[in-house]
Write a protein that holds these residues in place. Structure first.
Motif: not given
Length: 490
Positions: A77, A60-62, A375, A53, A31-34, A56, A70
């Motif tokens: 989701t 997403y990931r952070l 993902y 959200a 998943p996209p990263f913040a 992204l 995640v």
């Protein structure tokens, strides 16, 4: 010098581990990263995560401190992970704070997924739904009626309704779990829960999960929590001892009796896993931690929203008068009445949607490699379900930030929220919580009109969110017995 050297070594080890993890995952479609690593310091974290959200996407990931997680921010989701692929996402990360409060990792809420955990869950669920099935509703109704009688004695004076709800829900759990609702025991349990939750939510404990190597350094917060956990365990052990001394085979009067006998039967029949008395101990702890402040806080949010929306309070009272009669003293509120009170059901659903008490649930852990909507999600990934974010999803909810109970009165228009979670890890106490919330609000609104202090409506903004529960700003309310001529509201 030794301290600085150790700190540098631990920092280097953490950095090396982070680089190795990134290299190992380089071929996956993640998943996209913040960017950033201080996300957890945001005062309104669930809403902040929902804002990310919107940029992204819902997954997403952070980074929370040194830990990559995640975050799931939509109903789709969350249900994909927790319902359709529940076995992949049923694990629990074993964090420093969870190990502190669990007794030898035998906790149900915080315990990791295993066959033994499944047997533990089955026993606790059976105790709640079968063991006390016939006594639950009568006890809730009795204690709620006594609660309203006490409130009538304070009618018209400003009161801390949150505190009153807290004692009421603790009395209910004491009665169901220990078969004892004596004030001395209720106060002891209530104080124990309050102290534990405050200590566990302190930054000195929460930061251990973000930066785990800090557990190797002295911490007054950890010492305090361990002392409170010792007090908790002594209180529970006294009750378990009392129950074992009076236990009669094939008979039970409360949840503790039922579970102690269930553990004994599993030993005799060599059931799945070796459930021990420690599992009963931690089930009792979970019932008090998860079944007092959560329900009391939901009731308090309901009162706050109705103070802001007197027109909905008026409609609720008209519905109660029409279905149950105009006099609360001559009627009995039972859960079977809920089908006759659609607006009350809708109001409760709307409060739960807007203010889920555990807005980020408890973190999950993947038990094996999996995926969510294309993902890749590696094994041992920490998953945070943003339940409050999902309850505000504009793709699902019309006017999502508005308190609008009527959305639930249109059949098929609005889905049920995720306030109690979903899947294998959903809250076991949901049926009891819904029963309590319904009976208490029905009896309270039938008996009283809720009035704010002059010029002092409660804040609908929660306290800064750093722990587990979404807490309210303190407020006071006046309870006016109905029929005493309050203009427009009596």
């Amino acid at each position: 010098m030794l301290f600085l050297g150790l700190l540098l070594l631990l920092t280097l080890l953490a950095g090396t581990r982070l680089l190795w993890s990134r290299w190992r995952l380089r071929s996956l479609h993640l998943p996209p990263f913040a960017p950033g690593f201080l996300h957890h310091l945001q005062p309104n974290l669930p809403i902040y995560l929902l804002g990310i959200a919107q940029k992204l996407g819902p997954i997403y990931r952070l980074r929370f401190g040194l830990q990559d997680v995640v975050v799931l921010n939509s109903k789709r989701t969350i249900e994909e992970a927790m319902v359709r692929k529940w076995a992949d996402f049923a694990g629990r990360p074993q964090t420093p704070s969870s190990k502190l409060v669990s007794q030898h990792n035998q906790d149900l809420s915080l315990g990791d997924y295993s066959l033994l955990w499944k047997a533990h869950k089955k026993l606790t669920r059976s105790a709640l739904l079968l063991g006390i099935r016939d006594s639950t509703e009568p006890l809730v109704e009795q204690l709620t009626q006594e609660f309203c009688e006490r409130m009538r004695a304070q009618a018209g004076t400003p009161m801390d309704i949150q505190k009153e709800f807290s004692f009421l829900t603790c009395s209910i759990i004491c009665g169901l779990t220990f078969g004892d609702k004596d004030d001395t025991l209720v106060h002891a349990v209530h104080n124990c829960v309050q102290d534990l939750m405050k200590a566990w939510g302190d930054w000195s404990i929460q930061i251990l999960d973000m930066i785990p190597f800090l557990r190797f350094f002295p911490s007054p917060g950890v010492w305090k929590l361990k002392r409170l956990i010792g007090n908790r365990d002594n209180l529970v052990e006294q009750q378990l001892k009392r129950h074992k001394e009076s236990l009669v085979a094939g008979q039970w009067k409360d949840i503790t009796d039922y579970m102690l006998q269930g553990v004994g039967q599993l030993r005799e029949n060599e059931g799945p896993g070796q459930l021990l008395e420690g599992h009963v101990h931690m089930s009792v702890v979970d019932l008090f931690i998860g079944g007092t402040e959560t329900t009391a806080t939901t009731l308090s949010w309901a009162v706050a929203f109705l103070l802001h929306h007197p027109e909905i309070q008026r409609r609720l009272q008209e519905e109660l008068d029409s279905e149950l009669g105009p006099s609360a003293s001559d009627s009995q509120v039972t859960y079977k009445d809920h089908r006759r009170l659609p607006l009350l059901n809708a109001t409760i659903a709307e409060v739960l949607r807007l203010r889920p008490v555990v807005p980020l649930g408890l973190p999950h852990r993947t038990t094996k490699p999996s995926s969510i909507f294309g993902y890749d999600i590696p094994e041992n990934t920490v998953i945070i379900p943003n339940l409050q974010g999902a309850n505000l999803d504009e793709m699902v909810w019309e006017r999502p930030y508005e308190f609008w109970p009527d959305r639930f009165l249109e059949p098929g228009k609005s889905p049920r929220g995720l306030s109690f979670g979903c899947g294998a890890r959903m809250c076991l106490g949901e049926p009891l919580a819904r029963l309590e919330i319904f009976v208490v609000l029905a009896r309270l609104l039938h008996t009283f009109t809720l009035l704010p202090l002059e010029g002092a409506l409660p804040s609908l903004q929660p306290q800064p969110y750093y722990g587990v529960n979404l807490l309210m700003q303190p407020f006071q309310v006046r309870l006016q017995p109905r029929g005493l001529g309050v203009p427009g509201l009596a």
